[in-house]
Enzyme design. Structure first.
Site, PDB file in Angstrom:
ATOM      1  CG  HIS A 144       3.661   4.518   9.355  1.00 49.13           C
ATOM      2  ND1 HIS A 144       2.901   3.799   8.700  1.00 49.13           N
ATOM      3  CD2 HIS A 144       4.050   5.651   8.236  1.00 49.13           C
ATOM      4  CE1 HIS A 144       2.872   4.120   7.263  1.00 49.13           C
ATOM      5  NE2 HIS A 144       3.522   5.376   7.153  1.00 49.13           N
TER       6      HIS A 144
ATOM      7  NE  ARG B 137      -1.116   2.405   3.130  1.00 49.54           N
ATOM      8  CZ  ARG B 137      -0.440   3.376   3.437  1.00 49.54           C
ATOM      9  NH1 ARG B 137      -0.481   4.587   2.828  1.00 49.54           N
ATOM     10  NH2 ARG B 137      -0.120   3.620   4.461  1.00 49.54           N
ATOM     11  CG  ASP B 138       3.078   4.332   3.030  1.00 45.67           C
ATOM     12  OD1 ASP B 138       3.114   5.245   2.173  1.00 45.67           O
ATOM     13  OD2 ASP B 138       3.402   4.692   4.276  1.00 45.67           O
TER      14      ASP B 138
ATOM     15  CG  HIS C 265       7.356   7.662   5.301  1.00 45.66           C
ATOM     16  ND1 HIS C 265       7.094   7.252   3.959  1.00 45.66           N
ATOM     17  CD2 HIS C 265       6.249   7.608   6.237  1.00 45.66           C
ATOM     18  CE1 HIS C 265       5.776   6.806   4.021  1.00 45.66           C
ATOM     19  NE2 HIS C 265       5.365   6.886   5.250  1.00 45.66           N
TER      20      HIS C 265
ATOM     21  CB  CYS D 151       3.036  10.357   1.581  1.00 50.53           C
ATOM     22  SG  CYS D 151       1.352  10.973   1.417  1.00 50.53           S
TER      23      CYS D 151
ATOM     24  CG  ASN E 267       6.672   3.164   5.120  1.00 45.48           C
ATOM     25  OD1 ASN E 267       5.904   3.116   4.269  1.00 45.48           O
ATOM     26  ND2 ASN E 267       5.949   3.903   6.208  1.00 45.48           N
TER      27      ASN E 267
HETATM   28  P1  HMG Z   1     -13.134  14.370  -2.237  1.00 45.92           P
HETATM   29  O1  HMG Z   1     -12.800  14.723  -3.737  1.00 45.92           O
HETATM   30  O2  HMG Z   1     -13.635  15.494  -1.341  1.00 45.92           O
HETATM   31  O3  HMG Z   1     -14.384  13.404  -2.229  1.00 45.92           O
HETATM   32  O4  HMG Z   1     -11.948  13.340  -1.757  1.00 45.92           O
HETATM   33  P2  HMG Z   1     -15.877  13.355  -2.536  1.00 45.92           P
HETATM   34  O5  HMG Z   1     -16.609  12.648  -1.458  1.00 45.92           O
HETATM   35  O6  HMG Z   1     -16.339  15.067  -2.840  1.00 45.92           O
HETATM   36  O7  HMG Z   1     -16.113  12.562  -3.893  1.00 45.92           O
HETATM   37  C1  HMG Z   1     -15.399  12.986  -5.301  1.00 45.92           C
HETATM   38  C2  HMG Z   1     -15.410  11.828  -6.317  1.00 45.92           C
HETATM   39  O8  HMG Z   1     -14.461  10.777  -5.474  1.00 45.92           O
HETATM   40  C3  HMG Z   1     -16.720  11.253  -6.340  1.00 45.92           C
HETATM   41  O9  HMG Z   1     -16.790  10.556  -7.535  1.00 45.92           O
HETATM   42  C4  HMG Z   1     -16.674   9.941  -5.295  1.00 45.92           C
HETATM   43  O10 HMG Z   1     -17.563   8.970  -5.645  1.00 45.92           O
HETATM   44  C5  HMG Z   1     -15.132   9.563  -5.166  1.00 45.92           C
HETATM   45  P3  HMG Z   1     -17.108  11.333  -8.941  1.00 45.92           P
HETATM   46  O11 HMG Z   1     -18.613  11.550  -8.447  1.00 45.92           O
HETATM   47  O12 HMG Z   1     -16.593  12.463  -8.973  1.00 45.92           O
HETATM   48  O13 HMG Z   1     -16.776  10.268  -9.976  1.00 45.92           O
HETATM   49  N1  HMG Z   1     -15.064   8.973  -4.119  1.00 45.92           N
HETATM   50  C6  HMG Z   1     -14.513   7.739  -3.925  1.00 45.92           C
HETATM   51  N2  HMG Z   1     -14.098   6.491  -5.059  1.00 45.92           N
HETATM   52  C7  HMG Z   1     -13.761   5.723  -4.539  1.00 45.92           C
HETATM   53  N3  HMG Z   1     -13.418   5.345  -3.300  1.00 45.92           N
HETATM   54  C8  HMG Z   1     -13.640   6.022  -2.213  1.00 45.92           C
HETATM   55  C9  HMG Z   1     -14.132   7.264  -2.452  1.00 45.92           C
HETATM   56  N4  HMG Z   1     -14.579   8.346  -2.025  1.00 45.92           N
HETATM   57  C10 HMG Z   1     -15.043   9.225  -2.809  1.00 45.92           C
HETATM   58  N5  HMG Z   1     -13.435   5.801  -0.965  1.00 45.92           N
HETATM   59  C11 HMG Z   1     -11.177  11.624  -0.551  1.00 45.92           C
HETATM   60  C12 HMG Z   1     -11.949  12.965  -0.524  1.00 45.92           C
HETATM   61  C13 HMG Z   1     -10.918  11.168   0.973  1.00 45.92           C
HETATM   62  C14 HMG Z   1     -12.279  10.459  -1.138  1.00 45.92           C
HETATM   63  C15 HMG Z   1      -9.938  11.667  -1.196  1.00 45.92           C
HETATM   64  O14 HMG Z   1      -9.273  13.026  -0.570  1.00 45.92           O
HETATM   65  C16 HMG Z   1      -8.874  10.510  -1.252  1.00 45.92           C
HETATM   66  O15 HMG Z   1      -9.334   9.433  -1.797  1.00 45.92           O
HETATM   67  N6  HMG Z   1      -7.988  10.737  -0.711  1.00 45.92           N
HETATM   68  C17 HMG Z   1      -6.918   9.535  -0.321  1.00 45.92           C
HETATM   69  C18 HMG Z   1      -5.515  10.079  -0.127  1.00 45.92           C
HETATM   70  C19 HMG Z   1      -4.812   8.822   0.047  1.00 45.92           C
HETATM   71  O16 HMG Z   1      -4.965   7.742  -0.196  1.00 45.92           O
HETATM   72  N7  HMG Z   1      -3.346   9.351   0.533  1.00 45.92           N
HETATM   73  C20 HMG Z   1      -2.418   8.233   0.894  1.00 45.92           C
HETATM   74  C21 HMG Z   1      -2.963   7.512   2.008  1.00 45.92           C
HETATM   75  S1  HMG Z   1      -2.390   8.269   3.516  1.00 45.92           S
HETATM   76  C22 HMG Z   1      -0.687   7.999   3.673  1.00 45.92           C
HETATM   77  O17 HMG Z   1       0.063   7.638   2.971  1.00 45.92           O
HETATM   78  C23 HMG Z   1      -0.319   8.546   4.970  1.00 45.92           C
HETATM   79  C24 HMG Z   1       0.333   7.054   6.068  1.00 45.92           C
HETATM   80  O18 HMG Z   1       1.083   6.125   5.290  1.00 45.92           O
HETATM   81  C25 HMG Z   1       0.777   7.475   7.325  1.00 45.92           C
HETATM   82  C26 HMG Z   1       2.056   8.514   7.100  1.00 45.92           C
HETATM   83  O19 HMG Z   1       2.931   8.045   6.305  1.00 45.92           O
HETATM   84  O20 HMG Z   1       2.034   9.573   7.771  1.00 45.92           O
HETATM   85  C27 HMG Z   1      -1.065   6.330   6.201  1.00 45.92           C
HETATM   86 MG    MG Z   2       3.112   6.373   5.327  1.00 47.71          MG
END
Ligand code: HMG
Ligand code: MG
Length: 300
Positions: A207, A15-16, A209, A240, A249
Site C-alpha cells: 500500500h 476510502r483512503d 502513498h 492520511c 496512494n
Molecule cells: P477515541 O476518542 O479514543 O474513542 O477514538 P472512544 O472509544 O473513547 O470514543 C470516543 C467517541 O467516539 C464516543 O462518542 C464513541 O461513541 C465514538 P461520544 O460518546 O464522545 O459521542 N466512537 C465511534 N463512533 C463511530 N464509529 C466508531 C467509533 N468508536 C468510537 N467506530 C477511535 C478512537 C479509534 C474511534 C478514533 O481514533 C478513530 O475513529 N480513528 C480513526 C482514524 C482513521 O480513520 N484514520 C484514517 C484511516 S487509517 C489510514 O488511512 C492508513 C491506511 O490507509 C494505511 C496507510 O496508508 O498506512 C489504512
Molecule cells: Mg493509506
C-alpha cells in the site's frame, strides 16, 4: 523469483482517497464512484470507514453509501473498522469484509487511533471474534512500514512483529502501508524479505502513498519479491489525516498502465477506470492525479 502473471488491485480511492477531503461530498457522488469502479472490473473496492465522525468527518456517511451501491457478484466491498463499535455499525450496513488497522510506530498509533500498538491489537481480538461469527472476512493493515511522520525510521522487524500478530489473529491478508511514501526500492525489498520470513508472500499486500514519487517503482520492487496484491487509488486521490503532507496512494490508472505493459493480468478496463477517475475529479474540482489518465485524455 519470476514476476506474478496476475495481480489483484485493491481500490482504496473511495476510502483512503476521500477521507481527507475537507469539502462535503454527497452520498450520490460516492455511490457513483463505487459503481463506476465496479463496472471497470475492480475486484475489491474499499467503500468507506466506520470510524469516529469526530476523527474523520468525511467517512460519516459510509452506511448510506453501502446501502445505495450496486453490488456486483464477485466484487468485494470493504470498510475500515477500528473497534467493536465500528464493526457493529458495519454489520448493520450489511458489510461482508472489514479491515482493521494498526501501525508499526507507537506515535502514529496514538495519533491515528488514540492507543498504543499493544492496545490496538488487544482491541482487535473481539473484533475478529464477532466478525467470524458473522462470516465477515478481515484484512489487516500496518501503517508507517517504511517511515513514520513522528518517529522517522521504522525497523522492518517492528513491522514484522505487528504483521505477524494481525495474521495470527485471523487476518487473511496483511497490507503494508508506506503511509508517508518515503520508501525506495531497496527498503521495500528488505521489508518484504523480513516480513516474508513469517508470513507467506501470497498473504501480503503493498500500500504505497506516492508522496516522494516512489510508489510505482516500489510496486515493481515488490513484484520482484513475489508480492501480487497492491492497494491503489483512482486518480491518485487522497492523503492520511494523521500524516501531514502525505499525498494520495499511487494512482490505479498508473499501476494498470505499468502492469498492462508488462503483460500482467488484472481484469480491469482502462477506459472505464479513467472515466471513474475523471468523474470524481470533476466532483471535487481537482486536477486528475494520474499521469497515465492525463496522457490518455490528452490523446483521445
Ligand atoms: P477515541 O476518542 O479514543 O474513542 O477514538 P472512544 O472509544 O473513547 O470514543 C470516543 C467517541 O467516539 C464516543 O462518542 C464513541 O461513541 C465514538 P461520544 O460518546 O464522545 O459521542 N466512537 C465511534 N463512533 C463511530 N464509529 C466508531 C467509533 N468508536 C468510537 N467506530 C477511535 C478512537 C479509534 C474511534 C478514533 O481514533 C478513530 O475513529 N480513528 C480513526 C482514524 C482513521 O480513520 N484514520 C484514517 C484511516 S487509517 C489510514 O488511512 C492508513 C491506511 O490507509 C494505511 C496507510 O496508508 O498506512 C489504512
Ligand atoms: Mg493509506
Amino acid at each position: 523469483m519470476p514476476l506474478p502473471s496476475h495481480v489483484r488491485l485493491v481500490e482504496v480511492g473511495p476510502r483512503d482517497g476521500l477521507q481527507n477531503e475537507k469539502q462535503a461530498i454527497s452520498v450520490a457522488a460516492k455511490v457513483a464512484l463505487v459503481d463506476q469502479l465496479s463496472a471497470a472490473g475492480l475486484g475489491y473496492i474499499e467503500v468507506g470507514s466506520f470510524v469516529s465522525p469526530k476523527w474523520v468527518p468525511q467517512m460519516a456517511g459510509s452506511a448510506e453509501v453501502f446501502a445505495q451501491i450496486q453490488r456486483l457478484p464477485g466484487v468485494t466491498y470493504g470498510a475500515l473498522t477500528p473497534n467493536l463499535k465500528g464493526l457493529e455499525a458495519a454489520i448493520e450496513a450489511g458489510v461482508t469484509e472489514i479491515a482493521v488497522f494498526a501501525a508499526a510506530s507507537q506515535a502514529f498509533s496514538q495519533k491515528n487511533i488514540n492507543c498504543s500498538i499493544a492496545e490496538s491489537l488487544a482491541r482487535f481480538q473481539p473484533v475478529m471474534e464477532l466478525a467470524k461469527q458473522h462470516q465477515i472476512t478481515v484484512r489487516g493493515y500496518v501503517s508507517c512500514v517504511l517511515g513514520c511522520p513522528y518517529e522517522g525510521e521504522v525497523p522492518p522487524e517492528q513491522v514484522a512483529m505487528v504483521a505477524r500478530e494481525l495474521f495470527a489473529m485471523g487476518c487473511y491478508e496483511v497490507s503494508l502501508g508506506d503511509t508517508i511514501g518515503t520508501g525506495t526500492p531497496s527498503s521495500t525489498r528488505t521489508l518484504f524479505e523480513v516480513v516474508g520470513r513469517d508470513i507467506p508472500r501470497d498473504k501480503l499486500a503493498g500500500h504505497f502513498h506516492d508522496t516522494y514519487g516512489q510508489a510505482l517503482v516500489n510496486i515493481y520492487a515488490s513484484l520482484q519479491e513475489g508480492i501480487a496484491v497492491f492497494d491503489s487509488s483512482v486518480a491518485g486521490l487522497g492523503g492520511c489525516p494523521y500524516a501531514k503532507g502525505a499525498t494520495g496512494n499511487v494512482a490505479t490508472e498508473d499501476v494498470l498502465y505499468m502492469l498492462n505493459g508488462m503483460g500482467i493480468e488484472t481484469g480491469i478496463d482502462m477506459g472505464k477506470l479513467i472515466a471513474a477517475g475523471q468523474g470524481i475529479c470533476e466532483v471535487l474540482g481537482k486536477a486528475n492525479g494520474s499521469r497515465a489518465a492525463k496522457a490518455f485524455l490528452a490523446k483521445h
